[in-house]
Design a protein around this motif. Structure first.
Motif, PDB file in Angstrom:
ATOM      1  N   LEU B  15       0.817  -1.206   0.000  1.00  0.00           N
ATOM      2  CA  LEU B  15       0.000   0.000   0.000  1.00  0.00           C
ATOM      3  C   LEU B  15       0.856   1.263   0.000  1.00  0.00           C
ATOM      4  O   LEU B  15       0.629   2.210  -0.740  1.00  0.00           O
ATOM      5  CB  LEU B  15      -0.847  -0.025   1.276  1.00  0.00           C
ATOM      6  N   ARG B  16       1.841   1.235   0.895  1.00  0.00           N
ATOM      7  CA  ARG B  16       2.672   2.437   1.091  1.00  0.00           C
ATOM      8  C   ARG B  16       3.794   2.093   2.048  1.00  0.00           C
ATOM      9  O   ARG B  16       3.717   1.117   2.794  1.00  0.00           O
ATOM     10  CB  ARG B  16       1.837   3.580   1.676  1.00  0.00           C
ATOM     11  N   ARG B  58      -2.867   8.003  11.491  1.00  0.00           N
ATOM     12  CA  ARG B  58      -3.699   7.312  12.487  1.00  0.00           C
ATOM     13  C   ARG B  58      -3.083   5.973  12.887  1.00  0.00           C
ATOM     14  O   ARG B  58      -3.488   5.374  13.859  1.00  0.00           O
ATOM     15  CB  ARG B  58      -5.100   7.108  11.932  1.00  0.00           C
ATOM     16  N   LYS B  79       3.209  -1.105   4.695  1.00  0.00           N
ATOM     17  CA  LYS B  79       1.855  -1.600   4.965  1.00  0.00           C
ATOM     18  C   LYS B  79       1.315  -2.280   3.713  1.00  0.00           C
ATOM     19  O   LYS B  79       1.418  -1.737   2.606  1.00  0.00           O
ATOM     20  CB  LYS B  79       0.955  -0.428   5.369  1.00  0.00           C
ATOM     21  N   PHE B  81      -2.014  -4.192   1.648  1.00  0.00           N
ATOM     22  CA  PHE B  81      -3.418  -3.834   1.456  1.00  0.00           C
ATOM     23  C   PHE B  81      -4.361  -4.704   2.291  1.00  0.00           C
ATOM     24  O   PHE B  81      -5.275  -4.209   2.949  1.00  0.00           O
ATOM     25  CB  PHE B  81      -3.751  -3.984  -0.033  1.00  0.00           C
ATOM     26  N   ASP B  82      -4.129  -6.038   2.283  1.00  0.00           N
ATOM     27  CA  ASP B  82      -5.123  -6.929   2.878  1.00  0.00           C
ATOM     28  C   ASP B  82      -4.407  -8.167   3.437  1.00  0.00           C
ATOM     29  O   ASP B  82      -3.278  -8.492   3.049  1.00  0.00           O
ATOM     30  CB  ASP B  82      -6.133  -7.330   1.791  1.00  0.00           C
ATOM     31  N   PRO B  84      -4.470 -11.434   2.994  1.00  0.00           N
ATOM     32  CA  PRO B  84      -3.825 -12.438   2.133  1.00  0.00           C
ATOM     33  C   PRO B  84      -2.504 -11.971   1.527  1.00  0.00           C
ATOM     34  O   PRO B  84      -1.666 -12.793   1.140  1.00  0.00           O
ATOM     35  CB  PRO B  84      -4.871 -12.672   1.022  1.00  0.00           C
ATOM     36  N   ASP B  85      -2.326 -10.673   1.442  1.00  0.00           N
ATOM     37  CA  ASP B  85      -1.078 -10.166   0.864  1.00  0.00           C
ATOM     38  C   ASP B  85       0.135 -10.570   1.691  1.00  0.00           C
ATOM     39  O   ASP B  85       1.244 -10.665   1.171  1.00  0.00           O
ATOM     40  CB  ASP B  85      -1.147  -8.644   0.717  1.00  0.00           C
ATOM     41  N   VAL B 126      -0.289  -5.766   7.844  1.00  0.00           N
ATOM     42  CA  VAL B 126      -1.578  -5.236   7.379  1.00  0.00           C
ATOM     43  C   VAL B 126      -2.213  -4.350   8.446  1.00  0.00           C
ATOM     44  O   VAL B 126      -2.769  -3.301   8.151  1.00  0.00           O
ATOM     45  CB  VAL B 126      -2.529  -6.389   6.978  1.00  0.00           C
ATOM     46  N   LYS B 127      -2.113  -4.785   9.706  1.00  0.00           N
ATOM     47  CA  LYS B 127      -2.762  -4.041  10.771  1.00  0.00           C
ATOM     48  C   LYS B 127      -1.743  -3.453  11.745  1.00  0.00           C
ATOM     49  O   LYS B 127      -0.857  -4.158  12.218  1.00  0.00           O
ATOM     50  CB  LYS B 127      -3.696  -4.971  11.573  1.00  0.00           C
ATOM     51  N   ARG B 130      -4.579   1.572  15.583  1.00  0.00           N
ATOM     52  CA  ARG B 130      -5.086   2.848  15.069  1.00  0.00           C
ATOM     53  C   ARG B 130      -5.297   3.783  16.253  1.00  0.00           C
ATOM     54  O   ARG B 130      -5.884   3.391  17.266  1.00  0.00           O
ATOM     55  CB  ARG B 130      -6.408   2.639  14.326  1.00  0.00           C
ATOM     56  N   VAL B 133      -7.809  10.461  15.896  1.00  0.00           N
ATOM     57  CA  VAL B 133      -7.436  11.508  14.941  1.00  0.00           C
ATOM     58  C   VAL B 133      -6.962  12.756  15.703  1.00  0.00           C
ATOM     59  O   VAL B 133      -7.660  13.234  16.593  1.00  0.00           O
ATOM     60  CB  VAL B 133      -8.645  11.894  14.067  1.00  0.00           C
TER      61      VAL B 133
END
Lengths: 326, 326, 326, 326
Positions: B15-16, B58, B79, B81-82, B84-85, B126-127, B130, B133
């Motif tokens: 993702l990034r 976040r 990070k 995306f999901d 399974p990645d 992935v996680k 968080r 804000v």
């Protein structure tokens, strides 16, 4: 403290610096620089001369460009407070054996032409043609969006003596650099109009004009000008900056015109109208003096300057040197 | 064109960039730099470690500082995306003979630890925890007011090969520098998240981390940081800038942390989400490549970098050199 | 939470919003607004149409202006990730009984034209003509110096249903406004490209286009535009702002084109690429929702919008009202 | 032209506005506003009083807060050029039958206390304690980063007469608003120090203090303050702005302190040192007069002001009204 006390009641009342005449070798090229790039407004032009003003100025010009065989600085101009100040000034310079002459100048009223002790050509006037306000004609803003002329900086072979002379005609020192070893003043910033300076003097072969500064609103105007110059063929004309001076706290950029005259784009100094404002002393060896953020100036910045028409050069005997970029 | 075409359907979805772990020799001093000066927010700290996030983030952290005997870079985090990645990534690295391990990491879910072909320690997850804000808690903003981590820049002994490897896992090249003589890529900027880069590679002794960049809102945040550092004892930590890169068009400043890790304060690049965005090619000898305004970078900027924990150094055989400040 | 979970694997891959076609009644006057005032670049023009792009865009256009008898919005355009996404999109809309057609469009490759459930004309494409990079041609920057199209905001008679529909094609909600009494969504901001939104929906008679937003670098670009519009005959076209939205945290200005289409000049929102980014909930009665600094929007801002060509209007049955300036 | 010609040689030399004393009902709450929020520096405080200065000021204070039973304005202070000006001022006011007294004031030298024709309490001094320079102590900057006090704006029941009185003591008018119908001056801006004003007068029940202005470097400081106030419990203290005045061309924000004294955050006016600067005339009905961008000011801005200690109120008989927000 090595700088003299201010003269609160000077012999005549200088209001502010007003204008500079650059004698340039390629008027079209200079126009591309001052008008198309820096963003000054043309108030008069013909085949031989261009007059310019900045966006908030109502006087006819702050810079004039005169087509010439050789590049130099024709004159530095100052505005006086009131008509009687002109005669008082004439008497003052005359009493010191300096050349005094009342001349005709386009767009200006009665004008006194003289020279300082080192031959810098000076002119004083009270009235210049007033033009319509364009401060809020935002469609005219371009380039660095210059608002007004701010100051002259001059190489002087005898800074101490220059400070004495200009103190005598009412300039008040706001900041100065001292050479620790000799106790002599290496540079000084002196004002009439309530900013850090109308004129500054820097040790070096002189008299030469180090730079003329234009005031802009904020640092983003400086960044806009850098982006513009960097992508329109003027990248080599960028000499130093952007940065913040330790002295004056101003945000700055130095660029060179086609004849290598140096122009500073300047903002964010401070108000100095109090006559009891204590001058700030800096040590010549303090690297944050020239740039608060630490980066030294390049050699060209310390060594190159513009000749004054008709003034003879002298070397300085003060050999102390600032920190120069390798 | 010497850079490979982007892989639109990579083997797993990065993702990034996410975070970097700096192993530091004086945690209190590093805190003074990252928290009190740059303005990052502490999200957890104890005697041995400090976790930091920037104002719009976040996720729990973008930088962690770990008290260590010797300074180096513990890991670069990305990070995915999901869920399974993660397994797809493990399979991918494993198939290439690279070390693969699922580890426990504080504040993070399932985490894959591996290394790239040159030994750079990488982790994927992935996680991450968080947090509330704080983007609009303006009382917390200070220093450079950093908004988010933007990218890593890495010295690589084989830039061409690095570009191939990272293209293979989905990074897309936005700009690159070519050595005219050899036709080889001297540096490349590659992204996942839609800016100019998540990672860049620069020719040199590698692998070493050249810098980590923090995104700020505009150039005045950079100027505020310069003023703060210059007047709070950090003036020597200012290495290069401010300026605008030719590459990426970003406005930049480079500063060094107490262990000499380099941090870039960065803004104003452009959006790159189009997969058909053509990479921009720069010639190594173009002085505006590194600084649009012309000023070359200092030698330290080209030569000094941070070691990665457990990676062996190799020299580059590409001897082409950029323009370096004298 | 009243907004649906994001669909991580949508039926086709929308990359980002791309362009809008405004059918205008006085092309020359619209040109004066979009080109001479806002500062967009003309990429093609003839007697009947003008195509425009912003400074960092490489696709051919983000706005097209078409001379017409009656003003309305011709179409909203979106770029898809890859060629197969076009057919997947066609199948998706077709399966829902929506009109599907592949059409010829100037400067664009294969283009799918359809409508959403409420009749908004949409077009999807993968390839648009790519133009030379002008990001660093700073001499071209003027007006607000717009960098790229950022988002569409749309009046919807059924916001809940619109959120469901657009969630189904991959848009992810970043922020939303809830009507406390009914528990219904009053407005929602949804993205594909990693900012706060590509599209937003606001309760009201719909479908109508509330505004199209252009991204600028920083708030001073907004102020420059205000100064320019205020002094070049466009002062009445300034509708709301400058201000900062509570929602999105963006700095904004709303202006109206000669046909009263609303354009937002927008900057400073935040990155949203994380698929686990929790949507931020706002209460409709929170005055800082619309303007963080407290000033309510004028009635026109809540009530006036642009018609979509060929779409029928319906009133909303959600009668909750925001705070409106007296 | 309805404003009198400037008096170039006034009876005594006022240098600039200097300070205001606010008598406040909750000193701790006022401290939270002026120090923690606006960012002024405390130079002295005890249980009953707090003295404040802005970042570039070297005089001891520009605002003093005095715990009191009822809120009002204790005095407006002005700095004179030189010691003899104090006695000349005393003679001048005395000759006009105004109360004259030399008093002791903390941190100030010999101080003349008097009142103007309408009872506004004024004090004049030459020497105030000078403090160390903190302009470059950037770690101290916070809130709006106020640099200096800029001006007072005063409700006057007889603006024409106020302009006459203040012209008589050397203030020069830079801009003014005329009521077309009666030809009377509705508002005037008058300076001593070289900006657009040290004092302004606005038609209304008077004398009351409309506001005191603090100068900041640029519009982003104003935006930073708005963000801070909006998110730290001060959102209701934001009264008007941000915007640009037609008059003075300044960028502004108006906020209210806990006793509802109005403070303007102000930047970007222009230099006015020329004694032949022609005043700019505005028509009261010109909506761009108050805000260049067109938005009218709220009713509170035109009607609410701070009482001066010991001054009696009178209504204005000039009933012309500006445009007020609905």
């Amino acid at each position: 403290m090595p700088v003299p006390a201010p003269v609160l009641y000077p012999p005549f009342n200088i209001l502010r610096l007003s204008h500079v005449e650059y004698r340039v070798t390629d008027l079209a090229r200079s126009r591309a620089f001052y008008v198309d790039t820096l963003g000054l407004q043309v108030t008069y032009e013909d085949a031989g001369v261009i007059y310019l003003r900045a966006m908030e100025e109502r006087g006819h010009h702050c810079i004039s460009l005169v087509q010439s065989q050789r590049a130099n600085v024709g004159v530095l101009g100052f505005k006086l407070f009131d008509a009687p100040d002109l005669d008082k000034a004439a008497a003052y310079f005359s009493a010191r054996g300096l050349p005094v002459e009342f001349i005709e100048r386009p767009f200006m009223g009665r004008t006194l032409r003289t020279r300082d002790l080192w031959g810098i050509p000076l002119e004083f006037y009270v009235k210049m043609d007033r033009l319509p306000v364009i401060t809020q004609q935002y469609a005219l803003y371009k380039g660095a969006k210059p608002l007004r002329i701010d100051h002259f900086n001059i190489f002087a072979a005898e800074v101490d003596a220059a400070v004495d002379f200009y103190t005598g005609i009412g300039f008040r020192t706001t900041e100065y650099t001292e050479d620790e070893e000799t106790g002599r003043v290496w540079a000084a910033w002196m004002h009439r109009k309530g900013g850090v300076h109308d004129v500054a003097f820097t040790n070096g072969t002189g008299p030469r004009l180090h730079h003329t500064a234009l005031w802009v609103a904020n640092p983003l105007n400086v960044i806009d000008l850098l982006d513009l110059m960097a992508t329109t063929g003027w990248v080599d004309a960028i000499e130093r900056g952007p940065g913040r001076h330790g002295i004056s706290n101003a945000f700055f950029l130095y660029v060179r015109d086609p004849d290598l005259n140096r122009i500073e784009i300047y903002c964010s100094d401070y108000q100095t109208v109090d006559p009891d404002l204590e001058p700030i002393r800096w040590d010549l060896k303090d690297p944050q003096r020239q740039t608060l953020w630490g980066a030294p100036a390049p050699r060209s910045w310390f060594e190159e300057g513009s000749l004054f028409d008709g003034a003879e050069l002298a070397d300085s005997d003060l050999k102390a040197r600032p920190i120069i970029a390798p």
